[in-house]
Design a protein around this motif. Structure first.
Motif, PDB file in Angstrom:
ATOM      1  N   LEU A 168      41.641  37.288  34.878  1.00 38.33           N
ATOM      2  CA  LEU A 168      42.754  37.823  35.660  1.00 38.33           C
ATOM      3  C   LEU A 168      42.330  38.002  37.113  1.00 38.33           C
ATOM      4  O   LEU A 168      43.069  37.752  38.054  1.00 38.33           O
ATOM      5  N   ASN A 169      41.055  38.375  37.253  1.00 35.36           N
ATOM      6  CA  ASN A 169      40.574  38.750  38.571  1.00 35.36           C
ATOM      7  C   ASN A 169      40.578  37.596  39.563  1.00 35.36           C
ATOM      8  O   ASN A 169      40.696  37.824  40.758  1.00 35.36           O
ATOM      9  N   GLN A 170      40.447  36.382  39.065  1.00 31.74           N
ATOM     10  CA  GLN A 170      40.385  35.290  40.039  1.00 31.74           C
ATOM     11  C   GLN A 170      41.683  35.189  40.817  1.00 31.74           C
ATOM     12  O   GLN A 170      41.682  34.937  42.023  1.00 31.74           O
ATOM     13  N   PHE A 171      42.786  35.453  40.131  1.00 26.14           N
ATOM     14  CA  PHE A 171      44.069  35.457  40.834  1.00 26.14           C
ATOM     15  C   PHE A 171      44.167  36.659  41.770  1.00 26.14           C
ATOM     16  O   PHE A 171      44.599  36.547  42.917  1.00 26.14           O
ATOM     17  N   LEU A 172      43.751  37.800  41.267  1.00 29.91           N
ATOM     18  CA  LEU A 172      43.899  39.016  42.075  1.00 29.91           C
ATOM     19  C   LEU A 172      43.039  38.952  43.330  1.00 29.91           C
ATOM     20  O   LEU A 172      43.466  39.343  44.412  1.00 29.91           O
ATOM     21  N   LEU A 173      41.819  38.433  43.178  1.00 33.15           N
ATOM     22  CA  LEU A 173      40.947  38.359  44.350  1.00 33.15           C
ATOM     23  C   LEU A 173      41.489  37.375  45.369  1.00 33.15           C
ATOM     24  O   LEU A 173      41.455  37.629  46.578  1.00 33.15           O
ATOM     25  N   LEU A 174      41.991  36.251  44.876  1.00 33.75           N
ATOM     26  CA  LEU A 174      42.580  35.280  45.809  1.00 33.75           C
ATOM     27  C   LEU A 174      43.751  35.941  46.552  1.00 33.75           C
ATOM     28  O   LEU A 174      43.902  35.783  47.776  1.00 33.75           O
ATOM     29  N   PHE A 234      42.531  38.230  49.124  1.00 33.48           N
ATOM     30  CA  PHE A 234      42.067  37.486  50.303  1.00 33.48           C
ATOM     31  C   PHE A 234      43.258  37.079  51.166  1.00 33.48           C
ATOM     32  O   PHE A 234      43.263  37.282  52.387  1.00 33.48           O
ATOM     33  N   LEU A 235      44.286  36.532  50.531  1.00 35.96           N
ATOM     34  CA  LEU A 235      45.479  36.138  51.285  1.00 35.96           C
ATOM     35  C   LEU A 235      46.048  37.337  52.034  1.00 35.96           C
ATOM     36  O   LEU A 235      46.445  37.245  53.197  1.00 35.96           O
ATOM     37  N   PHE A 236      46.086  38.463  51.343  1.00 32.17           N
ATOM     38  CA  PHE A 236      46.639  39.668  51.942  1.00 32.17           C
ATOM     39  C   PHE A 236      45.879  40.039  53.202  1.00 32.17           C
ATOM     40  O   PHE A 236      46.460  40.307  54.251  1.00 32.17           O
ATOM     41  N   VAL A 258      51.817  36.777  44.050  1.00 28.72           N
ATOM     42  CA  VAL A 258      50.799  36.256  43.127  1.00 28.72           C
ATOM     43  C   VAL A 258      50.339  37.372  42.199  1.00 28.72           C
ATOM     44  O   VAL A 258      50.216  37.180  40.985  1.00 28.72           O
TER      45      VAL A 258
END
Lengths: 99, 164, 706
Positions: free
Chosen positions: A3-9, A12-14, A43
């Motif tokens: 799950l974290n790979q989406f959240l971290l990306l 980063f975008l944020f 996301v």
């Protein structure tokens, strides 16, 4: 997939979006950066929706997309108005709120 | 599983690079085009997360409409098309520090909370019909509110930008 | 009728629509619709009141006794589950002054009727009416005064260019108030509350061609809006705290049961108190009410004396459980509600002395009396506060309409330049106005005496001696400035132009009716009768264990003496010219005091120059309220507050009391304020950077230390 790979990306975008909002001078570019922030949120919403196996995340992402559209419309109108009044959309020149 | 991860990595790299370019490029039209890359990447992420309908809407609304709106905005404000060094203000350092720290805090929190949480591998595809049902049954009031919001934004944009 | 109470607010809404669409084509330009429909609403509320009174008092409210749990009704289950806790949390019976220990006395059961308005995210949002004694009483008062004001306006507003719109707005306003008082949930309450805010704005700015009037309308709107943020926050907190419900009864019972943590309750009560301060014009947001007198006089009578401004008082009374438990009202001492009310009583009464505009005197008097009501609720005298609301509506409505009648005749509001000696030429107005003044001054046996006395009894009985003293001083001052007002208006020589004449029947009729109520209304809760408390007290009040106190002859005598003394002092000072006159010219301290009063404690200057003045420019004006959310609010607020504190201390305390001492502190704070202003570059992006920086710091602190 974690799950974290989406959240971290998304995080980063944020942060990139925040940087853009703070450091860009051109009004249109600031609005673009705001879009980055909103997409990061989306996301997150969809990722959590998938994680909890519910459609609610998507529903809210769709609402955010609709609101983003409204935001861009009004935002660009404001930028246009600033341009018309000052012949420039340099936001660092807009400082009427100075105390 | 591996294929998904490889695809994710590729998308993520492209998005990260494009996002950075959006906020650093010296050419305002390029910024809009890099934004397209980011938005398309988000749509791809939705597909990876089995949210097809949202992905389609993302492409239609964001890339189809909002980016075009941005290009119009660039055109109407006669922004310098081509390379200009005048797109950033003088608080870049402050902005950089703030956003780096923000990322640090967010990353630490996320790592702490979801460090080893995995998405279910047998992720069922959420059908558009389910999304529709949810919107029009559970969330019909927010839906109506948003339609009013859009109307208000429409009128507001017209009133603000009108020449008088 | 109690079941179909939704018809009562519905009628004025229909009236609003009809007047708007067809009003102009009718021979009366729309007033016949307004009078007819509001009259209908009044008849329905009178039926409601009659039914309520004849309703058998057979409902045993849950007060913690096991046998009381055997009640039917929708709320029985949740109340039963909470009642055990109620008793533990509120050992009100252990108080020293507990003669009124609440043995279970049956009351009338509230009539609740609800429909599901909409459902979202699994939460049912309901709309409905809840008719209990409190709402029945208010519905009756509101529709009656509204009807009288409608009749009054047919003559008073004659030939006005926006006559039709005036009546439409009046009807919509009535509807808003009725929606609010009948609502069974906080969401609907908010809806009615905002409807009134809007109508108040439209009506104050009715003659918007003059800049003063439109400024006053904006001021009223923005000032009340500042408080409304509190209402929104409070309702949201309570929604989650009470378990996802907007229902007022559930909220009250949950708050009293002690299941909500005290921090949350205090936050909710404080937020709601902000709303009360804004809407009911309490210190320090009272400044809009005197300015609101820019509206037509019937509007002042209806909105700014009898109905809308009591919305805040109603809010406290309706959500009394939250305030009771949040601020520990039952424990005595000092609490924010009583404190704000008490401060308002005194400072507004002082201001009433220096006004020459008759409506402004009445406006400050209203502020002061609202302070009384809030104070009464704050000291735990629920029934007394509501009773004062009830009686005050009649005599203050009467006084305002009387002032309208006078100004209709002499075409002026200035008591010193345009009035005087009207006793002969306007006998009906004079006598009714006199009755209203005496009722306000608290002379027995008129209405004001009984309600004021009950407040005093409550303050002394519940362990709030400070507020008893404040109440007595307030009574004295009220009597004194009303004497001045009556004397300047009706006695002496006529100082205006033209030939004053008695007003026509459409104007004097309402005056006479209101005068009758001003005389008689007080007996409803006179000792030995006490019907009012039987009719109005609801489950919340009983569950909270609000103490009752016996009528005390001593206090009544003291209260009356204060009123009579006030009248005598006013008479001696203003009529017989006794005492130290021209003090302001001889004595520096008196002059300073007078100047402070004349400038209304510099509060307006503080708000406009310090807070708003820092944000000049067209963009700033438009974005000011949005901007509060951004860091600007924080920075500017800090700067303005420090400056304000400095200025306030400087102009009020310093010059009077401790010149040297406080001066240093004031100057220091002012310098702090100026230093902070440097940070205000006016550039939004910089503010945003600070905002995000602050968020990061707080988030980091949470991550590291929690």
């Amino acid at each position: 997939m974690y799950l974290n790979q989406f959240l971290l990306l998304a995080a980063f975008l944020f942060c990139v979006g925040v940087y853009g909002v703070l450091a860009r001078k051109n009004g249109v570019l600031v609005l673009m950066s705001v879009e980055l922030i909103l997409n990061a949120v989306n996301v997150n919403l969809v990722a959590f929706g998938a994680f909890h196996n519910t459609v609610v995340g998507q529903v809210f992402a769709l609402f955010v997309i609709a609101i983003a559209a409204a935001e861009v419309g009004v935002g660009l109108a404001i930028v246009l108005l600033i341009y018309r009044n000052k012949q420039s959309i340099d936001l660092s020149e807009v400082d009427l709120m100075k105390g | 599983m591996l294929a998904q991860n490889v695809i994710f990595g590729a998308i993520a790299l492209a998005m990260a690079a494009a996002a950075l370019r959006v906020v650093t490029t010296k050419n305002i039209v390029h910024a809009a085009l890099y934004l397209v890359v980011v938005l398309a990447g988000v749509a791809a992420l939705y597909i990876l997360l089995a949210a097809e309908f949202t992905a389609v809407v993302q492409v239609l609304v964001y890339i189809g409409a909002i980016v075009v709106l941005f290009l119009f905005g660039i055109m109407l404000t006669r922004a310098p098309i081509g390379i200009t060094s005048d797109l950033d203000n003088n608080q870049r350092g402050l902005a950089l520090v703030v956003s780096l720290f923000l990322f640090g805090v967010l990353g630490a929190v996320l790592n702490d909370a979801y460090g080893s949480t995995k998405l279910a591998s047998d992720n069922v595809i959420q059908k558009s019909a389910d999304v529709g049902n949810s919107i029009f049954q559970d969330y019909v009031i927010p839906f109506e509110v948003i339609s009013i919001l859009l109307l208000a934004a429409l009128i507001g944009a017209v009133v603000i930008a009108r020449r008088d | 009728m109690l079941r179909n109470a939704f018809l009562i607010p519905l009628l004025p809404v229909i009236s609003f629509a009809l007047i708007l669409f067809f009003g102009k084509r009718l021979p009366g330009k729309g007033h016949e619709i307004g009078v007819l429909f509001v009259g209908g609403a009044f008849v329905l509320s009178a039926i409601c009141a009659a039914q309520w009174i004849s309703r058998p008092a057979d409902y045993l409210p849950p007060t913690g006794h096991a046998e009381a749990a055997a009640v039917e009704g929708a709320h029985a289950a949740e109340q039963a589950s909470t009642e055990a806790a109620t008793d533990e949390e509120h050992p009100a019976d252990g108080e020293p002054a507990a003669e009124g220990e609440h043995e279970v006395e049956p009351i009338r059961k509230a009539e609740v009727r609800e429909v599901v308005w909409f459902e979202t995210g699994g939460v049912e949002i309901k709309a409905g009416t809840r008719m209990d004694g409190l709402s029945v009483m208010l519905v009756f008062v509101v529709s009656m005064i509204s009807l009288l004001v409608h009749i009054f306006s047919t003559n008073y507003m004659h030939d006005d260019r926006r006559y039709t719109h005036f009546f439409a707005a009046l009807s919509l306003f009535t509807a808003g108030m009725l929606v609010m008082v009948t609502s069974s949930n906080t969401l609907q309450l908010l809806f009615g509350w905002e409807m009134m805010g809007l109508c108040s704005f439209m009506l104050i700015g009715h003659w918007w061609e003059e800049k003063n009037n439109s400024d006053a309308a904006l001021k009223a709107f923005f000032t009340t809006r500042t408080g409304d943020i509190g209402l929104l926050v409070g309702i949201s907190i309570l929604f989650f705290a009470a378990g996802h419900t907007f229902d007022t009864e559930t909220i009250n019972q949950t708050a009293l049961s002690g299941t909500i943590s005290s921090g949350v309750l205090v936050a909710a009560a404080a937020a709601l108190l902000c709303a009360v301060v804004g809407k009911s014009a309490q210190f320090p947001l009272h400044t809009w009410l005197p300015d609101a007198m820019a509206g037509p006089t019937p509007v002042s009578a209806l909105i700014h004396a009898a109905t809308m401004v009591v919305a805040g008082v109603y809010l406290i009374a309706r959500l009394y459980g939250v305030f009771w438990a949040g601020f520990h009202i039952g424990d005595g001492g000092i609490n924010p509600v009583a404190l704000i009310g008490g401060v308002t009583v005194i400072i507004a009464a002082l201001l009433a002395f220096v006004q020459n505009d008759i409506k402004k005197v009445l406006a400050y008097s209203t502020v002061s009396q609202l302070g009384y009501m809030v104070m009464a609720l704050g000291v735990g005298a629920w029934t007394a506060g509501i009773f004062h609301l009830f009686t005050h509506a009649f005599f203050k409505g009467l006084l305002f309409l009387g002032a309208g009648s006078v100004s209709h005749s002499v075409h002026s509001f200035d008591m010193k330049k345009g009035m005087g000696g009207l006793k002969k030429t306007m006998p009906v107005t004079f006598w009714t106005f006199l009755i209203g003044s005496v009722a306000l001054a608290g002379v027995p046996p008129l209405a004001g005496f009984w309600s004021k006395d009950e407040i005093l009894v409550g303050a002394s009985g519940n362990g709030y001696p400070i507020f008893l003293v404040i109440g007595l001083i307030g009574a004295f001052m009220t009597a004194c400035y009303m004497t001045r007002c009556v004397y300047l208006t009706f006695f002496g020589e006529f100082r205006g132009h033209g030939h004053p004449h008695e007003s026509p029947k459409a104007i004097t009729g309402p005056l006479v009716v209101l005068a009758g109520f001003s005389i008689l209304a007080g007996f409803l809760n006179a000792p030995g009768i006490e019907l009012f408390s039987k009719w109005t007290e609801n489950t919340t009040v009983l569950a909270a264990g609000v103490a009752h106190h016996e009528f005390s002859i001593g206090l009544a005598v003291v209260g009356t003496l204060m009123g009579v003394l006030g009248i005598a002092t006013g008479f001696a000072y203003y009529v017989r010219n006794l005492g130290p006159h021209r003090l302001t010219q001889r004595n520096q301290a008196a002059l300073t005091g007078y100047k402070i009063l004349e400038n209304k404690y510099y509060l307006d200057r503080l708000y406009t120059d310090m807070v708003v003045g820092g944000l000049k420019g067209p963009v700033a004006r438009a974005t000011y309220w949005v901007n509060q959310n951004i860091i600007d609010g924080v920075l500017n607020g800090t700067a303005a507050v420090s400056k304000a504190v400095a200025n306030f201390t400087y102009s009020v305390l310093d010059q009077k009391l401790v010149d040297g001492l406080v001066n240093g502190a004031g100057a220091g704070a002012e310098e702090g304020g100026s230093a902070l202003r440097v940070l205000q570059t006016g550039r939004v992006q910089q503010y945003a950077a600070f905002l995000f920086g602050a968020v990061v710091l707080m988030g980091g602190a949470l991550v590291l230390f929690v």
